[in-house]
Motif scaffolding. Structure first.
Motif, PDB file in Angstrom:
ATOM      1  N   SER A 326       0.972  -0.860  -0.290  1.00 44.23           N
ATOM      2  CA  SER A 326       0.219  -0.064   0.365  1.00 44.23           C
ATOM      3  C   SER A 326       0.533   1.182   0.038  1.00 44.23           C
ATOM      4  CB  SER A 326      -0.867   0.358   1.117  1.00 44.23           C
ATOM      5  OG  SER A 326      -0.180   0.124   2.517  1.00 44.23           O
ATOM      6  N   ARG A 327       1.838   1.172   0.442  1.00 49.42           N
ATOM      7  CA  ARG A 327       2.982   2.486   0.745  1.00 49.42           C
ATOM      8  C   ARG A 327       3.710   2.995  -0.841  1.00 49.42           C
ATOM      9  NH1 ARG A 327       5.656   4.584   4.256  1.00 49.42           N
ATOM     10  NH2 ARG A 327       7.195   5.779   4.078  1.00 49.42           N
ATOM     11  N   GLN A 328       4.129   1.173  -1.523  1.00 53.38           N
ATOM     12  CA  GLN A 328       4.691   1.956  -2.379  1.00 53.38           C
ATOM     13  C   GLN A 328       2.815   2.522  -3.346  1.00 53.38           C
ATOM     14  OE1 GLN A 328       5.399  -2.711  -2.958  1.00 53.38           O
ATOM     15  NE2 GLN A 328       8.015  -1.562  -3.824  1.00 53.38           N
ATOM     16  N   LEU A 329       2.133   1.797  -3.855  1.00 53.10           N
ATOM     17  CA  LEU A 329       1.264   2.461  -4.265  1.00 53.10           C
ATOM     18  C   LEU A 329       0.817   3.651  -4.041  1.00 53.10           C
ATOM     19  CD1 LEU A 329      -0.974   0.907  -6.320  1.00 53.10           C
ATOM     20  CD2 LEU A 329      -2.942   0.592  -4.307  1.00 53.10           C
ATOM     21  N   SER A 330       1.231   4.257  -3.132  1.00 56.66           N
ATOM     22  CA  SER A 330       0.202   5.570  -2.815  1.00 56.66           C
ATOM     23  C   SER A 330       1.842   6.545  -2.754  1.00 56.66           C
ATOM     24  CB  SER A 330       0.200   5.961  -0.943  1.00 56.66           C
ATOM     25  OG  SER A 330       0.926   5.709  -0.225  1.00 56.66           O
ATOM     26  N   ASN A 331       2.780   5.886  -2.851  1.00 60.16           N
ATOM     27  CA  ASN A 331       4.186   6.343  -3.921  1.00 60.16           C
ATOM     28  C   ASN A 331       3.304   7.135  -5.378  1.00 60.16           C
ATOM     29  OD1 ASN A 331       5.323   6.920  -1.421  1.00 60.16           O
ATOM     30  ND2 ASN A 331       6.837   5.002  -1.430  1.00 60.16           N
ATOM     31  N   TYR A 338      -6.209  11.419  -8.168  1.00 59.80           N
ATOM     32  CA  TYR A 338      -7.656  12.053  -9.607  1.00 59.80           C
ATOM     33  C   TYR A 338      -8.054  10.473  -9.865  1.00 59.80           C
ATOM     34  CZ  TYR A 338      -4.340  11.819 -13.738  1.00 59.80           C
ATOM     35  OH  TYR A 338      -3.300  11.154 -14.740  1.00 59.80           O
ATOM     36  N   LEU A 339      -7.072   9.345  -9.875  1.00 57.17           N
ATOM     37  CA  LEU A 339      -7.350   8.247  -9.516  1.00 57.17           C
ATOM     38  C   LEU A 339      -8.404   7.907  -8.908  1.00 57.17           C
ATOM     39  CD1 LEU A 339      -3.941   6.482 -11.036  1.00 57.17           C
ATOM     40  CD2 LEU A 339      -5.812   6.935 -11.836  1.00 57.17           C
ATOM     41  N   GLN A 340      -8.560   8.420  -8.333  1.00 62.53           N
ATOM     42  CA  GLN A 340      -9.228   7.995  -7.084  1.00 62.53           C
ATOM     43  C   GLN A 340     -11.419   8.010  -7.750  1.00 62.53           C
ATOM     44  OE1 GLN A 340      -9.964  10.693  -2.797  1.00 62.53           O
ATOM     45  NE2 GLN A 340      -8.725  11.440  -3.898  1.00 62.53           N
ATOM     46  N   ARG A 363      -5.818  -1.969   0.466  1.00 65.07           N
ATOM     47  CA  ARG A 363      -3.970  -1.243   0.082  1.00 65.07           C
ATOM     48  C   ARG A 363      -4.482   0.196  -0.537  1.00 65.07           C
ATOM     49  NH1 ARG A 363      -1.030  -5.162  -2.450  1.00 65.07           N
ATOM     50  NH2 ARG A 363      -1.330  -6.797  -0.227  1.00 65.07           N
ATOM     51  N   LEU A 364      -7.011   0.318  -0.528  1.00 65.72           N
ATOM     52  CA  LEU A 364      -6.313   2.123  -1.592  1.00 65.72           C
ATOM     53  C   LEU A 364      -7.100   2.589  -0.082  1.00 65.72           C
ATOM     54  CD1 LEU A 364      -8.256   1.275  -3.885  1.00 65.72           C
ATOM     55  CD2 LEU A 364      -6.554   2.651  -4.316  1.00 65.72           C
ATOM     56  N   PRO A 365      -6.316   3.736  -0.183  1.00 60.13           N
ATOM     57  CA  PRO A 365      -6.675   5.348   1.367  1.00 60.13           C
ATOM     58  C   PRO A 365      -8.229   4.591   1.779  1.00 60.13           C
ATOM     59  CG  PRO A 365      -5.695   5.952  -0.612  1.00 60.13           C
ATOM     60  CD  PRO A 365      -5.791   4.942  -0.791  1.00 60.13           C
ATOM     61  N   GLU A 366      -8.784   5.059   3.023  1.00 59.74           N
ATOM     62  CA  GLU A 366     -10.373   4.955   3.309  1.00 59.74           C
ATOM     63  C   GLU A 366     -10.959   5.898   2.905  1.00 59.74           C
ATOM     64  OE1 GLU A 366     -10.448   4.081   7.747  1.00 59.74           O
ATOM     65  OE2 GLU A 366     -12.567   3.611   7.300  1.00 59.74           O
ATOM     66  N   SER A 367     -10.338   6.768   2.955  1.00 60.05           N
ATOM     67  CA  SER A 367     -10.885   8.339   1.842  1.00 60.05           C
ATOM     68  C   SER A 367     -11.235   7.808   0.895  1.00 60.05           C
ATOM     69  CB  SER A 367     -10.462   9.615   2.032  1.00 60.05           C
ATOM     70  OG  SER A 367      -8.934   9.005   1.328  1.00 60.05           O
ATOM     71  N   TRP A 368     -10.756   6.684   0.236  1.00 55.78           N
ATOM     72  CA  TRP A 368     -10.933   6.861  -1.879  1.00 55.78           C
ATOM     73  C   TRP A 368     -12.046   5.443  -1.597  1.00 55.78           C
ATOM     74  CZ3 TRP A 368      -6.725   5.916  -5.711  1.00 55.78           C
ATOM     75  CH2 TRP A 368      -5.439   6.890  -5.698  1.00 55.78           C
ATOM     76  N   HIS A 369     -12.480   4.827  -0.640  1.00 56.71           N
ATOM     77  CA  HIS A 369     -13.530   3.418  -0.147  1.00 56.71           C
ATOM     78  C   HIS A 369     -14.508   3.794  -1.350  1.00 56.71           C
ATOM     79  CE1 HIS A 369     -11.492   1.048   2.010  1.00 56.71           C
ATOM     80  NE2 HIS A 369     -10.166   1.687   1.792  1.00 56.71           N
ATOM     81  N   ASP A 370     -15.034   4.977  -0.440  1.00 55.14           N
ATOM     82  CA  ASP A 370     -16.978   5.512  -0.935  1.00 55.14           C
ATOM     83  C   ASP A 370     -17.203   5.771  -2.707  1.00 55.14           C
ATOM     84  OD1 ASP A 370     -18.051   5.456   1.620  1.00 55.14           O
ATOM     85  OD2 ASP A 370     -18.196   7.626   1.416  1.00 55.14           O
ATOM     86  N   ASN A 371     -15.796   6.160  -3.504  1.00 47.21           N
ATOM     87  CA  ASN A 371     -15.137   6.366  -4.805  1.00 47.21           C
ATOM     88  C   ASN A 371     -15.420   4.726  -5.178  1.00 47.21           C
ATOM     89  OD1 ASN A 371     -15.899   8.883  -4.426  1.00 47.21           O
ATOM     90  ND2 ASN A 371     -14.188   9.600  -4.791  1.00 47.21           N
ATOM     91  N   VAL A 372     -14.319   4.406  -4.781  1.00 52.55           N
ATOM     92  CA  VAL A 372     -14.146   3.380  -5.186  1.00 52.55           C
ATOM     93  C   VAL A 372     -14.831   2.255  -5.281  1.00 52.55           C
ATOM     94  CG1 VAL A 372     -12.648   1.311  -5.962  1.00 52.55           C
ATOM     95  CG2 VAL A 372     -11.569   3.671  -4.943  1.00 52.55           C
TER      96      VAL A 372
END
Lengths: 397, 363
Positions: A326-331, A338-340, A363-372
């Motif tokens: 998840s760290r590599q992904l956020s980097n 905008y991919l969120q 893997r994805l930040p929690e703030s992205w979850h609803d969008n995804v």
């Protein structure tokens, strides 16, 4: 049955990629016109040992009409579909609503799913007239066998062949008015050019007229027709085949932008299904870096390629490369936040690499979850959140 | 600007070219000279076709003196060799790339020999001791290519093998290409693969998946796919496992694509490794040990910060990235452009020591 929704509240989960299937070839063949049925049916109806094929067959339903030998996925080394998804009566995974209801809708808590055939490679049949007939029959079968099921969580796609784009346009106009059909599915660039090439324009024109978005799904180019599925030679292993399998969609994306498809159809939305998630920053960067060249060769390109992408393109999450932390992904996604607004959750049920929501939550930040999990899909399909919430409340359990 | 003025530089890719075909023809056996000159004043073109896709504004930096800039010593001197910190430059094929897709494979063998002899005479035995080069091979005939590596690969200034365009129409990891890797490994020479190896109309393979690109910009954005396929094929065929010290440099498509390839391959290897049981390490571990990536083209146009971030987020890239200038192509990068783009702590490795450890230098 108890619904296993894991989150605090009634969270919506939309699954943008589920593969459904016929139980027996005759289910589909009854919709083939008489003259074509005479030409194909005897072979297609020959016994295949098991109703609708097996979990090992990579997409071949048995009969050469519905899934000729050139169309199965090569290089099989194990089940293409999960053995536990075999239906109650021993049929092929994805062929039975009751099984799918329990295993997908209930167990994974899916609020709505888009059924995308398994995997619609019939559109790349080498005889284009045969492909027209088979896709028509599949659309009719889909209407009667799946879209008539009184479960409002089910949506599906219009399947069209791609070697005769005008005929494909006619088919989109014929069936596209059904409100349960929510996208036009493309799997195979049969004409040896990527989908932005003007030769495919009738498909985009008809989709725009009917108001449907386009989904491009991996795998069609494995049929090995005019378009190779990867650069540099055919694969010698399934490892290689699946790793290279995302090359066509990279090409389709560049092609749609370079050939001005989004300029011609400003309301068009495109979903890229089943290609993974780590390739986007690289390609978006490189497209932008070549913006000057694109404008010189293709004067209709008026915005940064990544702007077209953000306005028009959505991408499913599966197969989510589990080797990126998840760290590599956020980097990797720094500067690509905008991919969120672009990623749409998908399971790929009932294939062997089916993913539930866990990997995305990790893997994805929690703030992205609803969008995804649902908001991006709502925008892609043009659905209302309130409508899905009402429907979720009304679902029989 | 903190330009790295004292950092020694190895430029692993400078293209060189004969000024006219005549210069090369002199190195061919007399019967092939006669074939190429059937009558006075007429000469058959050895390379009638080259890459399918061209920059509409020209493929090369403009050359005030006229003529192909890659053949112009003075221009090379001015643009590349005058950089004081340049310690070594590797002369790489320009048109010679297409030797391996010449349809007459016997002629191709002689042309490869002529190119190598011409290169040694005209460039490597000249005054500038900073120049090195790569062996051109007719890979459409791997046994002949291996013989050519054994013939000229011992020259102390030949420091690697240029694979050239894809002559057999299969992935470069394919067993058919093995004689080339045997000979290269024997001579301790790395293999250089360029992203344009699928770009010739004589190549059976496509330069991209999903169809043939229609424009140069599509081709240019997608040409990394060719390198991605060949590296995948190297892993899948166990070529790294069989040739235990063989190393590769892949160039011509920048370096932003390699991270996603490694994540994808490791993911597929976890799932399906038993299908290719002869592969004894994860793909990314093999890459880390055996693969270097050329920096050119940097493609800074979409923002140095975005680019730096992409490069930094690639695991182990500081050990894999090699400065390749790419002169005299229109998108060539000066060493300082690369130095300013990468993290400061990478400079020594990228500009110098990664290439120093990859090639077979005489010292």
């Amino acid at each position: 049955m108890v619904r296993s929704v894991t989150s605090k509240q009634q969270r919506l989960v939309i699954d943008a990629d589920v593969h459904h299937q016929w139980k027996a070839d005759s289910d589909v063949l009854q919709y083939v016109s008489r003259e074509w049925r005479d030409a194909f049916s005897s072979a297609a109806l020959a016994p295949t040992g098991q109703a609708g094929g097996t979990i090992f067959d990579g997409g071949r339903g048995g009969g050469p009409l519905l899934s000729p030998s050139t169309m199965h996925q090569p290089l099989l080394t194990g089940p293409v579909r999960r053995p536990e998804f075999v239906t109650g009566d021993g049929g092929r995974p994805g062929s039975d609503y009751e099984t799918m209801r329990e295993q997908l809708f209930e167990a994974y808590g899916i609020s709505r799913a888009v059924l995308t055939f398994d995997t619609g490679m019939q559109q790349g049949l080498k005889n284009p007239w045969q492909a027209v007939q088979v896709c028509r029959a599949l659309n009719d079968w889909n209407r009667d066998y799946w879209l008539s099921i009184p479960d409002d969580r089910i949506r599906s796609a219009v399947l069209v062949q791609t070697s005769l784009p005008e005929e494909a346009g006619a088919e989109i106009r014929r069936v596209g008015g059904n409100p349960k059909l929510v996208e036009v599915l493309l799997t195979c660039s049969s004409l040896g050019r990527a989908f932005g090439h003007p030769i495919y324009d009738p498909i985009f024109k008809a989709a725009a007229e009917v108001g449907l978005p386009i989904a491009i799904h991996t795998g069609g180019e494995f049929t090995g027709d005019n378009a190779h599925y990867q650069a540099g030679g055919v694969a010698g292993s399934r490892f290689e085949l699946e790793a290279g399998g995302l090359q066509p969609v990279q090409h389709h994306l560049v092609s749609l932008i370079v050939h001005g498809v989004f300029e011609r159809y400003p309301d068009l939305k495109v979903l890229l299904a089943e290609y993974g998630v780590t390739w986007l920053p690289h390609l978006l960067y490189q497209m932008d870096a070549n913006y000057d060249l694109m404008r010189r060769e293709s004067p209709w390109v008026k915005k940064w390629p990544s702007e077209y992408f953000r306005e028009h393109v959505f991408v499913t999450t599966q197969p989510f490369e589990s080797t990126i932390t998840s760290r590599q992904l956020s980097n990797l996604y720094t500067n690509f936040e905008y991919l969120q607004d672009v990623l749409c959750f998908s399971t790929d049920y009932p294939h062997w690499d089916t993913e539930d929501a866990t990997i995305i939550r990790q893997r994805l930040p929690e703030s992205w979850h609803d969008n995804v999990f649902y908001r991006n899909a709502l925008r892609f399909y043009g659905w209302k959140e309130s409508e899905l919430l009402e429907q979720a409340a009304a679902v029989p359990s | 600007m903190s330009a790295p003025s004292r950092q020694a530089v190895i430029d692993a890719e400078v293209h060189h070219q004969w000024p006219s075909q005549r210069e090369l023809v002199d190195y061919l056996p007399s019967e092939w000279q006669a074939y190429l000159r059937p009558m006075d004043g007429y000469e058959v073109q050895l390379f009638p076709i080259s890459a399918t896709y061209s920059n509409p504004s020209g493929d090369y930096v403009s050359n005030a003196e006229g003529g192909p800039p890659s053949s112009d010593w003075n221009a090379l001197e001015r643009r590349v060799l005058s950089q004081r910190q340049l310690e070594r430059a590797i002369l790489s094929p320009d048109e010679a790339t297409w030797t391996s897709v010449m349809l007459n494979k016997r002629l191709a063998c002689h042309v490869a020999q002529a190119i190598n002899d011409w290169c040694i005479d005209r460039w490597l035995n000249g005054g500038d001791k900073r120049l090195y080069s790569l062996v051109t091979v007719p890979n459409q005939w791997p046994e002949a290519a291996a013989a050519e590596i054994r013939r000229v690969g011992r020259h102390p200034r030949m420091v690697g093998v240029a694979m050239g365009a894809n002559g057999l129409g299969v992935g470069f990891g394919h067993p058919a290409y093995q004689p080339i890797y045997e000979a290269a490994m024997e001579s301790d020479l790395p293999i250089v693969i360029r992203a344009d190896c699928e770009a010739s109309p004589n190549t059976y393979t496509h330069p991209s998946g999903g169809g043939i690109p229609a424009t140069y910009s599509e081709y240019r954005v997608l040409k990394f796919q060719s390198l991605a396929s060949h590296l995948t094929n190297f892993i899948s065929e166990g070529t790294f496992d069989r040739f235990t010290t063989l190393k590769l440099l892949v160039t011509g498509a920048g370096a932003t694509w390699i991270s996603t390839l490694m994540w994808k391959l490791d993911y597929k290897f976890e799932q399906q490794g038993r299908e290719i049981a002869w592969v004894r390490k994860s793909p990314s571990a093999h890459f880390h040990d055996r693969v270097k990536v050329g920096s050119n083209p940097l493609n800074l146009q979409a923002g140095a910060d975005r680019l730096r971030n992409l490069l930094e987020s690639t695991p182990h890239l500081e050990d894999m990235l090699c400065y390749c200038g790419g002169y005299p192509y229109w998108d060539f990068d000066r060493a300082e452009d690369v130095a300013m783009t990468i993290p400061e702590s990478w400079r020594e490795k990228v500009l110098y020591s990664n290439a120093r450890s990859l090639f077979r230098w005489p010292d």
